[in-house]
Design an enzyme around this catalytic site. Structure first.
Site, PDB file in Angstrom:
ATOM      1  N   ASP A   1       0.939  -1.336  -0.003  1.00  0.00           N
ATOM      2  CA  ASP A   1       0.099  -0.011   0.162  1.00  0.00           C
ATOM      3  C   ASP A   1       0.841   1.344  -0.012  1.00  0.00           C
ATOM      4  O   ASP A   1       0.984   2.017   0.973  1.00  0.00           O
ATOM      5  CB  ASP A   1      -0.886   0.081   1.130  1.00  0.00           C
ATOM      6  CG  ASP A   1      -0.284  -0.031   2.411  1.00  0.00           C
ATOM      7  OD1 ASP A   1       0.882  -0.508   2.652  1.00  0.00           O
ATOM      8  OD2 ASP A   1      -0.857   0.441   3.576  1.00  0.00           O
TER       9      ASP A   1
ATOM     10  N   ASP B   1       6.661   1.255   2.098  1.00  0.00           N
ATOM     11  CA  ASP B   1       6.389   0.310   1.295  1.00  0.00           C
ATOM     12  C   ASP B   1       7.490   0.888  -0.287  1.00  0.00           C
ATOM     13  O   ASP B   1       7.803  -0.087  -0.973  1.00  0.00           O
ATOM     14  CB  ASP B   1       4.920   0.506   0.796  1.00  0.00           C
ATOM     15  CG  ASP B   1       3.961   0.146   1.567  1.00  0.00           C
ATOM     16  OD1 ASP B   1       3.503  -1.136   1.821  1.00  0.00           O
ATOM     17  OD2 ASP B   1       3.857   1.122   2.537  1.00  0.00           O
TER      18      ASP B   1
ATOM     19  N   ASN C   1      -2.382   2.805   3.570  1.00  0.00           N
ATOM     20  CA  ASN C   1      -1.728   4.056   3.920  1.00  0.00           C
ATOM     21  C   ASN C   1      -2.532   5.297   3.248  1.00  0.00           C
ATOM     22  O   ASN C   1      -2.677   6.317   3.602  1.00  0.00           O
ATOM     23  CB  ASN C   1      -0.314   4.132   3.456  1.00  0.00           C
ATOM     24  CG  ASN C   1       0.383   3.563   4.212  1.00  0.00           C
ATOM     25  OD1 ASN C   1       0.279   3.300   5.845  1.00  0.00           O
ATOM     26  ND2 ASN C   1       1.805   2.689   3.726  1.00  0.00           N
TER      27      ASN C   1
ATOM     28  N   THR D   1       2.764  -5.951   2.864  1.00  0.00           N
ATOM     29  CA  THR D   1       3.245  -4.894   3.736  1.00  0.00           C
ATOM     30  C   THR D   1       2.143  -4.060   3.676  1.00  0.00           C
ATOM     31  O   THR D   1       2.197  -2.810   4.251  1.00  0.00           O
ATOM     32  CB  THR D   1       4.501  -4.150   3.012  1.00  0.00           C
ATOM     33  OG1 THR D   1       4.240  -3.761   1.700  1.00  0.00           O
ATOM     34  CG2 THR D   1       5.692  -5.201   2.991  1.00  0.00           C
TER      35      THR D   1
ATOM     36  N   PHE E   1      -0.504  -0.551  12.543  1.00  0.00           N
ATOM     37  CA  PHE E   1      -1.617  -0.011  11.732  1.00  0.00           C
ATOM     38  C   PHE E   1      -2.045  -1.144  10.832  1.00  0.00           C
ATOM     39  O   PHE E   1      -3.326  -0.892  10.461  1.00  0.00           O
ATOM     40  CB  PHE E   1      -0.638   1.235  10.793  1.00  0.00           C
ATOM     41  CG  PHE E   1      -1.718   1.685   9.568  1.00  0.00           C
ATOM     42  CD1 PHE E   1      -2.463   2.582  10.114  1.00  0.00           C
ATOM     43  CD2 PHE E   1      -1.541   1.255   8.339  1.00  0.00           C
ATOM     44  CE1 PHE E   1      -3.236   3.171   8.892  1.00  0.00           C
ATOM     45  CE2 PHE E   1      -2.261   1.657   7.280  1.00  0.00           C
ATOM     46  CZ  PHE E   1      -3.156   2.870   7.749  1.00  0.00           C
ATOM     47  N   ASN E   2      -1.431  -1.874  10.112  1.00  0.00           N
ATOM     48  CA  ASN E   2      -1.958  -2.845   9.326  1.00  0.00           C
ATOM     49  C   ASN E   2      -2.994  -3.901   9.886  1.00  0.00           C
ATOM     50  O   ASN E   2      -3.987  -4.095   9.166  1.00  0.00           O
ATOM     51  CB  ASN E   2      -0.675  -3.640   8.542  1.00  0.00           C
ATOM     52  CG  ASN E   2       0.185  -2.818   7.701  1.00  0.00           C
ATOM     53  OD1 ASN E   2      -0.556  -1.905   6.978  1.00  0.00           O
ATOM     54  ND2 ASN E   2       1.355  -3.268   7.358  1.00  0.00           N
TER      55      ASN E   2
ATOM     56  N   HIS F   1       9.774  -0.110   8.361  1.00  0.00           N
ATOM     57  CA  HIS F   1       9.126  -1.083   8.595  1.00  0.00           C
ATOM     58  C   HIS F   1       8.995  -2.359   7.404  1.00  0.00           C
ATOM     59  O   HIS F   1       9.113  -3.549   7.475  1.00  0.00           O
ATOM     60  CB  HIS F   1       7.703  -1.096   9.009  1.00  0.00           C
ATOM     61  CG  HIS F   1       7.179  -0.155  10.246  1.00  0.00           C
ATOM     62  ND1 HIS F   1       7.362  -0.501  11.448  1.00  0.00           N
ATOM     63  CD2 HIS F   1       7.327   1.127  10.148  1.00  0.00           C
ATOM     64  CE1 HIS F   1       7.233   0.692  12.252  1.00  0.00           C
ATOM     65  NE2 HIS F   1       7.254   1.746  11.358  1.00  0.00           N
ATOM     66  N   ASP F   2       8.503  -1.860   6.345  1.00  0.00           N
ATOM     67  CA  ASP F   2       8.129  -2.805   5.401  1.00  0.00           C
ATOM     68  C   ASP F   2       9.416  -3.431   4.364  1.00  0.00           C
ATOM     69  O   ASP F   2       9.017  -4.288   3.671  1.00  0.00           O
ATOM     70  CB  ASP F   2       7.197  -1.802   4.096  1.00  0.00           C
ATOM     71  CG  ASP F   2       5.987  -1.629   4.919  1.00  0.00           C
ATOM     72  OD1 ASP F   2       5.459  -2.380   5.721  1.00  0.00           O
ATOM     73  OD2 ASP F   2       5.228  -0.818   4.263  1.00  0.00           O
TER      74      ASP F   2
HETATM   75  C1  BDR Z   1       2.845  -0.146   8.694  1.00  0.00           C
HETATM   76  O1  BDR Z   1       1.840   0.686   8.704  1.00  0.00           O
HETATM   77  C2  BDR Z   1       2.012   1.510   7.436  1.00  0.00           C
HETATM   78  O2  BDR Z   1       1.620   2.871   7.749  1.00  0.00           O
HETATM   79  C3  BDR Z   1       3.349   1.373   6.900  1.00  0.00           C
HETATM   80  O3  BDR Z   1       3.428   1.262   5.345  1.00  0.00           O
HETATM   81  C4  BDR Z   1       3.747  -0.123   7.359  1.00  0.00           C
HETATM   82  O4  BDR Z   1       3.223  -1.123   6.465  1.00  0.00           O
HETATM   83  C5  BDR Z   1       3.671  -0.065  10.038  1.00  0.00           C
HETATM   84  O5  BDR Z   1       2.734  -0.067  11.140  1.00  0.00           O
HETATM   85 CA    CA Z   2       2.748  -0.568   4.217  1.00  0.00          CA
END
Ligand code: BDR
Ligand code: CA
Length: 317
Positions: free
Chosen positions: A11, A16, A41, A127, A168-169, A241-242
């Site tokens: 996303d 990403d 996102n 991701t 978040f995801n 993160h991704d």
């Molecule tokens: C995740 O949330 C999104 O905002 C980032 O792209 C990542 O995948 C981190 O919590």
């Molecule tokens: Ca992401």
């Protein structure tokens, strides 16, 4: 060496976008069969536009398929404070002329999986919210055997980044996360437990921004936006993160973790999206634990490998 067959579900999104650069820098390791997009996102049109522009910019020749525009149950929620209104901070990319595939992402993934030669499997790196994967598994459960593993960035056993409980995801689509967690497919969870340890510092980002390499500069620009527009500004570093799922595929030796059975809270209360694992090791012996949860990373190595890859992509010039 044989390339690993891979579908990337994402996303984009700043991190990403950096992950796609990292993937493009390692094209000798992966046969990327599709980049699929999911609402996360930003809205599905924006993240799909970004996926098209980013893959073209990095010189990655791959079909892009547009996926689910809403989570399974609740309304979407986006993250403009971290990723900007476009999803890519303040970066402007040349618009790609490539169009998305005619088939939506879930059907496109299904067709790729179905076409794999007998005995072959592929890896999925996800991701964003797990909506596309959950729909794929619900619509076509017979396809599970073709999936070697799913590595996902999402979830956390150490508290959340959207709420005190949820990452978040998983927060955006916990119902989808639950379907994936219970699928029986081998999973690698790259949640906040490990990704919060996989950061770049302000200085490293500044150097990328000042470099003469367009892909490195673009990634520096995007990560700089996330760094300066979130509380990361005060800690002087930002988590990427991704990148972790792909980094793990190439350099598993810089990570460690533990195998567990996990669940996710799907209620409407303050724990929505929280990962439930706990320490009941005996459950893992009674049933088949199918989630390898990454917990530790060698931060210096992560930084070195990521920065080297972004410079190596100088070819995108
Ligand atoms: C995740 O949330 C999104 O905002 C980032 O792209 C990542 O995948 C981190 O919590
Ligand atoms: Ca992401």
């Amino acid at each position: 060496m044989e390339k690993r067959k891979l579908i990337i579900d994402c996303d984009p999104g700043v991190d990403d976008a950096v992950m796609l650069a990292f993937a493009a820098a390692h094209r000798e390791k992966f046969e990327i069969l599709a980049v699929t997009t999911v609402s996360g996102n930003q809205d599905i049109e924006k993240v799909t536009r970004n996926a098209l522009d980013l893959t073209a910019f990095y010189g990655l020749s791959v079909p892009v398929a547009q996926g689910m525009g809403t989570p399974l149950v609740k309304e979407p929620c986006y993250a403009p404070e971290t990723h900007g209104e476009s999803g890519l901070g303040s970066l402007r990319l040349p618009p790609s002329q490539q169009k998305v595939t005619e088939e939506p992402a879930v059907l496109f993934m299904y067709r790729i999986l179905k076409a794999l030669p007998e005995g072959e499997k592929l890896t999925i790196a996800a991701t964003g919210p797990l909506t596309n994967i959950a729909v794929l598994l619900k619509l076509f459960p017979e396809i599970k055997g073709k999936i070697r593993e799913i590595l996902f960035m999402g979830g956390s056993l150490c508290g959340g980044n959207v709420t005190a409980a949820a990452e978040f995801n998983f927060y955006v689509d916990p119902e989808a996360a639950g379907i994936v967690l219970h699928s029986g497919i081998p999973l690698v969870m790259c949640g906040l437990d490990v990704t919060e340890k996989c950061t770049l510092t302000r200085n490293q980002i500044l150097k990328l921004c000042q470099s003469g390499y367009p892909a490195a500069r673009a990634c520096g620009d995007m990560m700089g936006f996330s760094l300066e527009n979130t509380p990361d500004k005060y800690r002087g570093e930002t988590s990427v993160h991704d990148v972790v799922p792909l980094m793990y595929l190439i350099y598993p030796e810089i990570f460690s973790g533990k195998t567990q059975i996990l669940d996710v809270e799907c209620g409407g209360g303050s724990a929505r999206g929280a990962v439930l694992g706990g320490f009941r090791w005996w459950r893992n012996e009674e049933a088949d634990a199918n989630v390898y949860v990454l917990t530790e990373a060698d931060k210096e190595k992560f930084q070195e490998y990521l920065i080297t890859a972004l410079y190596a992509l100088g070819a995108a010039e």
